[in-house]
Scaffold this active site. Sequence first.
Site, PDB file in Angstrom:
ATOM      1  N   LYS A   7     -12.320 -13.828   6.176  1.00  0.00           N
ATOM      2  CA  LYS A   7     -10.928 -13.509   5.836  1.00  0.00           C
ATOM      3  C   LYS A   7     -10.865 -12.112   5.268  1.00  0.00           C
ATOM      4  O   LYS A   7     -11.654 -11.774   4.375  1.00  0.00           O
ATOM      5  CB  LYS A   7     -10.423 -14.512   4.770  1.00  0.00           C
ATOM      6  CG  LYS A   7      -8.979 -14.287   4.366  1.00  0.00           C
ATOM      7  CD  LYS A   7      -8.050 -15.063   5.252  1.00  0.00           C
ATOM      8  CE  LYS A   7      -6.605 -14.647   5.127  1.00  0.00           C
ATOM      9  NZ  LYS A   7      -6.214 -13.498   5.972  1.00  0.00           N
ATOM     10  N   LYS A  66     -14.238 -12.437  -3.706  1.00  0.00           N
ATOM     11  CA  LYS A  66     -12.880 -12.751  -4.185  1.00  0.00           C
ATOM     12  C   LYS A  66     -12.480 -14.186  -3.823  1.00  0.00           C
ATOM     13  O   LYS A  66     -11.991 -14.942  -4.665  1.00  0.00           O
ATOM     14  CB  LYS A  66     -11.899 -11.747  -3.550  1.00  0.00           C
ATOM     15  CG  LYS A  66     -10.548 -11.697  -4.188  1.00  0.00           C
ATOM     16  CD  LYS A  66      -9.636 -10.671  -3.504  1.00  0.00           C
ATOM     17  CE  LYS A  66     -10.053  -9.243  -3.748  1.00  0.00           C
ATOM     18  NZ  LYS A  66      -9.038  -8.272  -3.291  1.00  0.00           N
ATOM     19  N   LYS A 110     -13.515  -7.838   6.937  1.00  0.00           N
ATOM     20  CA  LYS A 110     -12.587  -6.698   6.833  1.00  0.00           C
ATOM     21  C   LYS A 110     -12.643  -5.927   8.144  1.00  0.00           C
ATOM     22  O   LYS A 110     -13.669  -5.932   8.830  1.00  0.00           O
ATOM     23  CB  LYS A 110     -13.010  -5.772   5.681  1.00  0.00           C
ATOM     24  CG  LYS A 110     -11.895  -4.932   5.126  1.00  0.00           C
ATOM     25  CD  LYS A 110     -11.044  -5.716   4.150  1.00  0.00           C
ATOM     26  CE  LYS A 110      -9.931  -4.915   3.570  1.00  0.00           C
ATOM     27  NZ  LYS A 110      -9.202  -5.656   2.526  1.00  0.00           N
ATOM     28  N   ASP A 162      -3.607  -4.536   5.559  1.00  0.00           N
ATOM     29  CA  ASP A 162      -4.294  -3.776   4.505  1.00  0.00           C
ATOM     30  C   ASP A 162      -3.632  -2.394   4.507  1.00  0.00           C
ATOM     31  O   ASP A 162      -2.471  -2.268   4.911  1.00  0.00           O
ATOM     32  CB  ASP A 162      -5.803  -3.729   4.805  1.00  0.00           C
ATOM     33  CG  ASP A 162      -6.618  -3.259   3.611  1.00  0.00           C
ATOM     34  OD1 ASP A 162      -6.678  -3.977   2.616  1.00  0.00           O
ATOM     35  OD2 ASP A 162      -7.183  -2.152   3.663  1.00  0.00           O
ATOM     36  N   THR A 173       0.469 -10.844  -4.909  1.00  0.00           N
ATOM     37  CA  THR A 173      -0.600 -10.122  -5.612  1.00  0.00           C
ATOM     38  C   THR A 173      -0.192  -9.885  -7.064  1.00  0.00           C
ATOM     39  O   THR A 173      -0.954 -10.163  -7.997  1.00  0.00           O
ATOM     40  CB  THR A 173      -0.894  -8.792  -4.891  1.00  0.00           C
ATOM     41  OG1 THR A 173      -1.269  -9.101  -3.553  1.00  0.00           O
ATOM     42  CG2 THR A 173      -2.002  -8.016  -5.564  1.00  0.00           C
ATOM     43  N   ASN A 231       4.138  -1.836  -3.534  1.00  0.00           N
ATOM     44  CA  ASN A 231       4.313  -3.289  -3.472  1.00  0.00           C
ATOM     45  C   ASN A 231       3.740  -3.978  -4.720  1.00  0.00           C
ATOM     46  O   ASN A 231       4.445  -4.732  -5.408  1.00  0.00           O
ATOM     47  CB  ASN A 231       3.640  -3.801  -2.188  1.00  0.00           C
ATOM     48  CG  ASN A 231       3.699  -5.304  -2.083  1.00  0.00           C
ATOM     49  OD1 ASN A 231       3.064  -6.008  -2.858  1.00  0.00           O
ATOM     50  ND2 ASN A 231       4.478  -5.812  -1.153  1.00  0.00           N
ATOM     51  N   SER A 258      -2.194 -15.865   1.206  1.00  0.00           N
ATOM     52  CA  SER A 258      -2.572 -15.777   2.630  1.00  0.00           C
ATOM     53  C   SER A 258      -3.230 -17.085   3.068  1.00  0.00           C
ATOM     54  O   SER A 258      -3.018 -17.564   4.188  1.00  0.00           O
ATOM     55  CB  SER A 258      -3.567 -14.646   2.860  1.00  0.00           C
ATOM     56  OG  SER A 258      -2.904 -13.419   2.794  1.00  0.00           O
TER      57      SER A 258
HETATM   58  P1  NAD Z   1       1.591   0.701  -1.728  1.00  0.00           P
HETATM   59  O1  NAD Z   1       1.259   1.686  -0.680  1.00  0.00           O
HETATM   60  O2  NAD Z   1       2.770  -0.187  -1.558  1.00  0.00           O
HETATM   61  O3  NAD Z   1       1.789   1.456  -3.140  1.00  0.00           O
HETATM   62  C1  NAD Z   1       0.901   2.400  -3.642  1.00  0.00           C
HETATM   63  C2  NAD Z   1       1.617   3.177  -4.741  1.00  0.00           C
HETATM   64  O4  NAD Z   1       0.673   4.018  -5.391  1.00  0.00           O
HETATM   65  C3  NAD Z   1       2.748   4.079  -4.262  1.00  0.00           C
HETATM   66  O5  NAD Z   1       3.828   3.958  -5.151  1.00  0.00           O
HETATM   67  C4  NAD Z   1       2.173   5.493  -4.391  1.00  0.00           C
HETATM   68  O6  NAD Z   1       3.154   6.460  -4.652  1.00  0.00           O
HETATM   69  C5  NAD Z   1       1.279   5.291  -5.592  1.00  0.00           C
HETATM   70  N1  NAD Z   1       0.240   6.305  -5.741  1.00  0.00           N
HETATM   71  C6  NAD Z   1      -0.512   6.919  -4.801  1.00  0.00           C
HETATM   72  N2  NAD Z   1      -1.339   7.792  -5.397  1.00  0.00           N
HETATM   73  C7  NAD Z   1      -1.122   7.708  -6.719  1.00  0.00           C
HETATM   74  C8  NAD Z   1      -1.658   8.353  -7.860  1.00  0.00           C
HETATM   75  N3  NAD Z   1      -2.616   9.267  -7.746  1.00  0.00           N
HETATM   76  N4  NAD Z   1      -1.186   8.004  -9.094  1.00  0.00           N
HETATM   77  C9  NAD Z   1      -0.214   7.095  -9.223  1.00  0.00           C
HETATM   78  N5  NAD Z   1       0.332   6.460  -8.181  1.00  0.00           N
HETATM   79  C10 NAD Z   1      -0.116   6.762  -6.954  1.00  0.00           C
HETATM   80  O7  NAD Z   1       0.256  -0.159  -1.947  1.00  0.00           O
HETATM   81  P2  NAD Z   1       0.108  -1.597  -2.597  1.00  0.00           P
HETATM   82  O8  NAD Z   1       0.177  -2.633  -1.533  1.00  0.00           O
HETATM   83  O9  NAD Z   1       0.983  -1.700  -3.802  1.00  0.00           O
HETATM   84  O10 NAD Z   1      -1.432  -1.550  -3.056  1.00  0.00           O
HETATM   85  C11 NAD Z   1      -1.833  -0.843  -4.223  1.00  0.00           C
HETATM   86  C12 NAD Z   1      -3.260  -1.216  -4.555  1.00  0.00           C
HETATM   87  O11 NAD Z   1      -3.340  -2.636  -4.721  1.00  0.00           O
HETATM   88  C13 NAD Z   1      -4.303  -0.861  -3.501  1.00  0.00           C
HETATM   89  O12 NAD Z   1      -5.516  -0.560  -4.129  1.00  0.00           O
HETATM   90  C14 NAD Z   1      -4.465  -2.152  -2.721  1.00  0.00           C
HETATM   91  O13 NAD Z   1      -5.735  -2.232  -2.081  1.00  0.00           O
HETATM   92  C15 NAD Z   1      -4.353  -3.152  -3.866  1.00  0.00           C
HETATM   93  N6  NAD Z   1      -4.000  -4.484  -3.377  1.00  0.00           N
HETATM   94  C16 NAD Z   1      -2.756  -4.739  -2.868  1.00  0.00           C
HETATM   95  C17 NAD Z   1      -2.467  -6.004  -2.385  1.00  0.00           C
HETATM   96  C18 NAD Z   1      -1.103  -6.332  -1.850  1.00  0.00           C
HETATM   97  O14 NAD Z   1      -0.886  -7.519  -1.551  1.00  0.00           O
HETATM   98  N7  NAD Z   1      -0.188  -5.396  -1.753  1.00  0.00           N
HETATM   99  C19 NAD Z   1      -3.464  -7.022  -2.439  1.00  0.00           C
HETATM  100  C20 NAD Z   1      -4.715  -6.736  -2.984  1.00  0.00           C
HETATM  101  C21 NAD Z   1      -4.972  -5.452  -3.451  1.00  0.00           C
END
Ligand code: NAD
Length: 425
Positions: free
Chosen positions: A71, A95, A107, A147, A191, A221, A363
């Site tokens: 997964k 995880k 992945k 992702d 998340t 997100n 998921s």
């Molecule tokens: P996203 O693209 O929706 O949001 C990322 C945010 O980070 C944006 O607002 C962007 O402007 C900001 N950003 C980028 N560079 C930055 C910086 N230097 N300083 C501050 N902010 C910055 O992504 P997401 O889905 O929210 O994911 C964010 C993190 O969470 C990632 O590491 C992702 O792997 C992890 N994650 C997300 C999920 C999910 O379900 N969305 C699940 C597991 C892990």
Amino acid sequence: MNTSTVNPFQSYLERLHKAATVLGLTASDEQRLATPDRVLEKDISITRDDGSTETMRAYRVQFNNARGPYKGGIRFHPAADLDEVKSLAAAMAIKCAVVDIPLGGGKGGVQFDPKTHSKQEVERVARAFVRAFANDLGRDKDVPAPDVYTNSEIMAWMVEEYEKATGTKDLAMITGKPLDKGGILGRDTATAQGGVYAMEYMTHVLDMAAKLRVAVQGFGNAGATMARILHADGHTIVGLSDSKGSIMSEKGFDPTHVQQIKESSDTIVDMYCKGMVCDEEKMERDGVTVGSNTDLLEVDCDVLVPAALDHQLTVENAPRIKAKLIIELANGPTTPEADALFFERGITVLPDVLANAGGVTVSYFEWLQNREERTWSAEEVQEKLKPIMTVATKSVWEKSQALQMPMRDAAFVLGVERIAKALTN
Ligand code: NAD
């Protein structure tokens, strides 16, 4: 993406070795957990809108399926390489084991920049990826998800292409689909919601105040949703940031209002500044300081939530972090050196493999609902997510106390222990 010199797969191997030593695993068991079951690597080609052909490298790493089908997400990014995909696949196995869901770790990635391709070209890449690996995917084999730079629309193209290539109907072969194509209610907020449940357990055992001052790095997100839920729960959001900068105030922000600003402008900083010109009067009234996105990490707060990129908390800024609790919604935001410093300083880090596992847990619910051919309600999703996150957090916390180690190491010990047990069964 990974901007540090730390090789992410090497970090995984080091953590695995620590856990294997604690558990007294044999060298051959450790080796089994250090090696992906299968590395699938192919060149895929698409026709670009101008008629030319472009070939790109595509990967799917099936790390371990001792506890269930592989997964893990598929990312579209120019920096997606085998080392990165391998380390992310390994982290997925850990995880899923930490939250005790019956799935393994995988992945995928395609090395290209979706931002320089049209939507039609991205669709061709998605479909070519599935055709290349169709025989290796499926509800009981390997179940991908979105992702970095992939989303629910891309998942819909992928399941459609999979059904065409294999001549089967199998909505459960991929998760993160749109709601009208077998997706699940609450995946968008899963998340963050999972992170909130984990945080609630931690603030209770750490005897922290009922209402806390929280700073969130990243307003996408994961980060924006977490800020919204915590604000609704009565906590004060004292700092927010995005890629362009940060806003900080002891009086706090309403994330819903910030979201409205973000939707109509480039950055949350636009609330107070247009380019170099800031509205000083408004800033004074709201007690606001505007800063860089790294300033946010050092703001005075009780809880810090990195929810943007990896390697944000480093040996350089770790001595100045004021939070007592760090909730890693992002993957890999803390370097190993910063981790060690936080442990020394008594700052608790809720590691990514636990803190952001609400996403893969929901998921898993989507996979189940597709297999059962029914639709789960939003209430059912929340009712099942909360105990999974709370029990996992409690297990990791208790292990960290018993073994006198950081929660990240304890999570690895728990995950490795469960996978090793499944391997011997
Ligand atoms: P996203 O693209 O929706 O949001 C990322 C945010 O980070 C944006 O607002 C962007 O402007 C900001 N950003 C980028 N560079 C930055 C910086 N230097 N300083 C501050 N902010 C910055 O992504 P997401 O889905 O929210 O994911 C964010 C993190 O969470 C990632 O590491 C992702 O792997 C992890 N994650 C997300 C999920 C999910 O379900 N969305 C699940 C597991 C892990």
